[in-house]
Design a protein around this motif. Structure first.
Motif, PDB file in Angstrom:
ATOM      1  N   ASN A  60      21.754  56.404  67.188  1.00  0.00           N
ATOM      2  CA  ASN A  60      20.595  56.353  66.290  1.00  0.00           C
ATOM      3  C   ASN A  60      19.618  55.252  66.690  1.00  0.00           C
ATOM      4  O   ASN A  60      18.409  55.401  66.517  1.00  0.00           O
ATOM      5  CB  ASN A  60      21.054  56.162  64.850  1.00  0.00           C
ATOM      6  CG  ASN A  60      21.745  57.396  64.307  1.00  0.00           C
ATOM      7  OD1 ASN A  60      21.445  58.509  64.713  1.00  0.00           O
ATOM      8  ND2 ASN A  60      22.682  57.198  63.409  1.00  0.00           N
ATOM      9  N   LEU A  61      20.131  54.121  67.231  1.00  0.00           N
ATOM     10  CA  LEU A  61      19.249  53.063  67.715  1.00  0.00           C
ATOM     11  C   LEU A  61      18.394  53.562  68.875  1.00  0.00           C
ATOM     12  O   LEU A  61      17.195  53.291  68.936  1.00  0.00           O
ATOM     13  CB  LEU A  61      20.060  51.845  68.167  1.00  0.00           C
ATOM     14  CG  LEU A  61      20.454  50.838  67.110  1.00  0.00           C
ATOM     15  CD1 LEU A  61      21.341  49.757  67.706  1.00  0.00           C
ATOM     16  CD2 LEU A  61      19.239  50.205  66.469  1.00  0.00           C
ATOM     17  N   LYS A  62      19.013  54.292  69.795  1.00  0.00           N
ATOM     18  CA  LYS A  62      18.272  54.812  70.948  1.00  0.00           C
ATOM     19  C   LYS A  62      17.219  55.826  70.513  1.00  0.00           C
ATOM     20  O   LYS A  62      16.116  55.842  71.041  1.00  0.00           O
ATOM     21  CB  LYS A  62      19.230  55.424  71.965  1.00  0.00           C
ATOM     22  CG  LYS A  62      20.029  54.372  72.700  1.00  0.00           C
ATOM     23  CD  LYS A  62      20.940  54.978  73.733  1.00  0.00           C
ATOM     24  CE  LYS A  62      21.728  53.867  74.419  1.00  0.00           C
ATOM     25  NZ  LYS A  62      22.596  54.375  75.474  1.00  0.00           N
ATOM     26  N   THR A  63      17.550  56.638  69.521  1.00  0.00           N
ATOM     27  CA  THR A  63      16.585  57.615  69.002  1.00  0.00           C
ATOM     28  C   THR A  63      15.395  56.906  68.355  1.00  0.00           C
ATOM     29  O   THR A  63      14.237  57.273  68.602  1.00  0.00           O
ATOM     30  CB  THR A  63      17.264  58.541  67.979  1.00  0.00           C
ATOM     31  OG1 THR A  63      18.395  59.155  68.589  1.00  0.00           O
ATOM     32  CG2 THR A  63      16.304  59.600  67.484  1.00  0.00           C
ATOM     33  N   GLY A  75       7.089  50.418  76.958  1.00  0.00           N
ATOM     34  CA  GLY A  75       8.506  50.550  77.282  1.00  0.00           C
ATOM     35  C   GLY A  75       9.373  49.740  76.353  1.00  0.00           C
ATOM     36  O   GLY A  75       8.895  49.023  75.480  1.00  0.00           O
ATOM     37  N   GLY A  76      10.661  49.850  76.567  1.00  0.00           N
ATOM     38  CA  GLY A  76      11.601  49.088  75.768  1.00  0.00           C
ATOM     39  C   GLY A  76      13.024  49.509  76.058  1.00  0.00           C
ATOM     40  O   GLY A  76      13.271  50.384  76.884  1.00  0.00           O
ATOM     41  N   THR A  77      13.970  48.873  75.379  1.00  0.00           N
ATOM     42  CA  THR A  77      15.378  49.162  75.587  1.00  0.00           C
ATOM     43  C   THR A  77      16.180  48.780  74.346  1.00  0.00           C
ATOM     44  O   THR A  77      15.647  48.156  73.428  1.00  0.00           O
ATOM     45  CB  THR A  77      15.923  48.405  76.815  1.00  0.00           C
ATOM     46  OG1 THR A  77      17.244  48.833  77.091  1.00  0.00           O
ATOM     47  CG2 THR A  77      15.905  46.904  76.598  1.00  0.00           C
ATOM     48  N   VAL A  78      17.454  49.154  74.355  1.00  0.00           N
ATOM     49  CA  VAL A  78      18.385  48.772  73.298  1.00  0.00           C
ATOM     50  C   VAL A  78      19.443  47.877  73.923  1.00  0.00           C
ATOM     51  O   VAL A  78      20.085  48.263  74.897  1.00  0.00           O
ATOM     52  CB  VAL A  78      19.064  50.011  72.656  1.00  0.00           C
ATOM     53  CG1 VAL A  78      20.100  49.593  71.635  1.00  0.00           C
ATOM     54  CG2 VAL A  78      18.033  50.914  72.030  1.00  0.00           C
ATOM     55  N   LYS A  79      19.599  46.652  73.386  1.00  0.00           N
ATOM     56  CA  LYS A  79      20.605  45.712  73.882  1.00  0.00           C
ATOM     57  C   LYS A  79      21.298  45.058  72.701  1.00  0.00           C
ATOM     58  O   LYS A  79      20.639  44.532  71.802  1.00  0.00           O
ATOM     59  CB  LYS A  79      19.962  44.598  74.725  1.00  0.00           C
ATOM     60  CG  LYS A  79      19.473  45.040  76.081  1.00  0.00           C
ATOM     61  CD  LYS A  79      18.982  43.841  76.855  1.00  0.00           C
ATOM     62  CE  LYS A  79      18.423  44.267  78.190  1.00  0.00           C
ATOM     63  NZ  LYS A  79      17.820  43.133  78.902  1.00  0.00           N
ATOM     64  N   ASP A  80      22.620  45.089  72.698  1.00  0.00           N
ATOM     65  CA  ASP A  80      23.423  44.392  71.688  1.00  0.00           C
ATOM     66  C   ASP A  80      22.993  44.729  70.257  1.00  0.00           C
ATOM     67  O   ASP A  80      22.808  43.847  69.427  1.00  0.00           O
ATOM     68  CB  ASP A  80      23.375  42.875  71.893  1.00  0.00           C
ATOM     69  CG  ASP A  80      23.905  42.474  73.251  1.00  0.00           C
ATOM     70  OD1 ASP A  80      24.830  43.157  73.734  1.00  0.00           O
ATOM     71  OD2 ASP A  80      23.407  41.491  73.815  1.00  0.00           O
ATOM     72  N   PHE A  81      22.783  45.997  69.965  1.00  0.00           N
ATOM     73  CA  PHE A  81      22.379  46.492  68.641  1.00  0.00           C
ATOM     74  C   PHE A  81      21.011  45.956  68.215  1.00  0.00           C
ATOM     75  O   PHE A  81      20.704  45.903  67.034  1.00  0.00           O
ATOM     76  CB  PHE A  81      23.442  46.190  67.582  1.00  0.00           C
ATOM     77  CG  PHE A  81      24.710  46.955  67.813  1.00  0.00           C
ATOM     78  CD1 PHE A  81      24.790  48.289  67.451  1.00  0.00           C
ATOM     79  CD2 PHE A  81      25.809  46.358  68.397  1.00  0.00           C
ATOM     80  CE1 PHE A  81      25.956  49.008  67.660  1.00  0.00           C
ATOM     81  CE2 PHE A  81      26.976  47.076  68.618  1.00  0.00           C
ATOM     82  CZ  PHE A  81      27.047  48.405  68.245  1.00  0.00           C
ATOM     83  N   ASN A  82      20.180  45.537  69.170  1.00  0.00           N
ATOM     84  CA  ASN A  82      18.794  45.141  68.929  1.00  0.00           C
ATOM     85  C   ASN A  82      17.892  46.035  69.758  1.00  0.00           C
ATOM     86  O   ASN A  82      18.267  46.457  70.852  1.00  0.00           O
ATOM     87  CB  ASN A  82      18.548  43.682  69.313  1.00  0.00           C
ATOM     88  CG  ASN A  82      19.363  42.725  68.481  1.00  0.00           C
ATOM     89  OD1 ASN A  82      19.593  42.942  67.308  1.00  0.00           O
ATOM     90  ND2 ASN A  82      19.801  41.645  69.101  1.00  0.00           N
ATOM     91  N   ILE A  83      16.693  46.289  69.258  1.00  0.00           N
ATOM     92  CA  ILE A  83      15.716  47.075  70.014  1.00  0.00           C
ATOM     93  C   ILE A  83      14.676  46.113  70.562  1.00  0.00           C
ATOM     94  O   ILE A  83      14.096  45.333  69.810  1.00  0.00           O
ATOM     95  CB  ILE A  83      15.039  48.141  69.126  1.00  0.00           C
ATOM     96  CG1 ILE A  83      16.076  49.132  68.587  1.00  0.00           C
ATOM     97  CG2 ILE A  83      13.953  48.873  69.909  1.00  0.00           C
ATOM     98  CD1 ILE A  83      15.513  50.160  67.626  1.00  0.00           C
ATOM     99  N   GLU A  84      14.438  46.164  71.877  1.00  0.00           N
ATOM    100  CA  GLU A  84      13.405  45.348  72.513  1.00  0.00           C
ATOM    101  C   GLU A  84      12.259  46.268  72.920  1.00  0.00           C
ATOM    102  O   GLU A  84      12.460  47.200  73.692  1.00  0.00           O
ATOM    103  CB  GLU A  84      13.966  44.638  73.741  1.00  0.00           C
ATOM    104  CG  GLU A  84      15.051  43.637  73.421  1.00  0.00           C
ATOM    105  CD  GLU A  84      15.586  42.938  74.654  1.00  0.00           C
ATOM    106  OE1 GLU A  84      15.086  43.214  75.769  1.00  0.00           O
ATOM    107  OE2 GLU A  84      16.494  42.116  74.504  1.00  0.00           O
TER     108      GLU A  84
END
Length: 109
Positions: A60-63, A75-84
């Motif tokens: 769900n975080l990635k979505t 752009g961005g990414t998901v790291k350690d249950f955080n969204i950057e």
């Protein structure tokens, strides 16, 4: 036995070697408030907005990250249950998350 630097083996004195499939990722619980931080440390001066406090699983975080990146056009990414998200426009992120019925605060910077 050869040493593989790319291997992520973990050793426990109780059970021995643990495969990555055995390690459970626990979703951190928050206080219900989503915080948007501005960070530039370790990024060669480039600022990113880090969204913390989402109590969602990785899928769900990635979505959600995909949706935010598309709306912001960056752009961005998901790291350690955080969204950057690679933008400094935290106000836009705040309004997008509020439309999704989240309680949002701007924190730091």
């Amino acid at each position: 036995m050869k040493f593989d630097p790319n291997s992520n083996l973990v050793y426990s004195t109780d059970t021995g070697r643990i495969s990555p499939s055995q390690v459970e990722k626990v979703i951190p619980e928050g206080d219900g408030i989503i915080r948007i931080h501005k960070e530039s440390k370790g990024r060669k001066g480039k600022g990113v907005s880090v969204i913390k406090g989402l109590a969602l699983d990785e899928k769900n975080l990635k979505t959600l990250a995909q949706k935010l990146k598309k709306q912001c056009g960056c752009g961005g990414t998901v790291k350690d249950f955080n969204i950057e998200i690679q933008t400094d426009n935290r106000e836009l992120l705040k309004s997008l998350l509020e439309k999704l019925n989240y309680t949002v605060k701007l924190a730091g910077g």
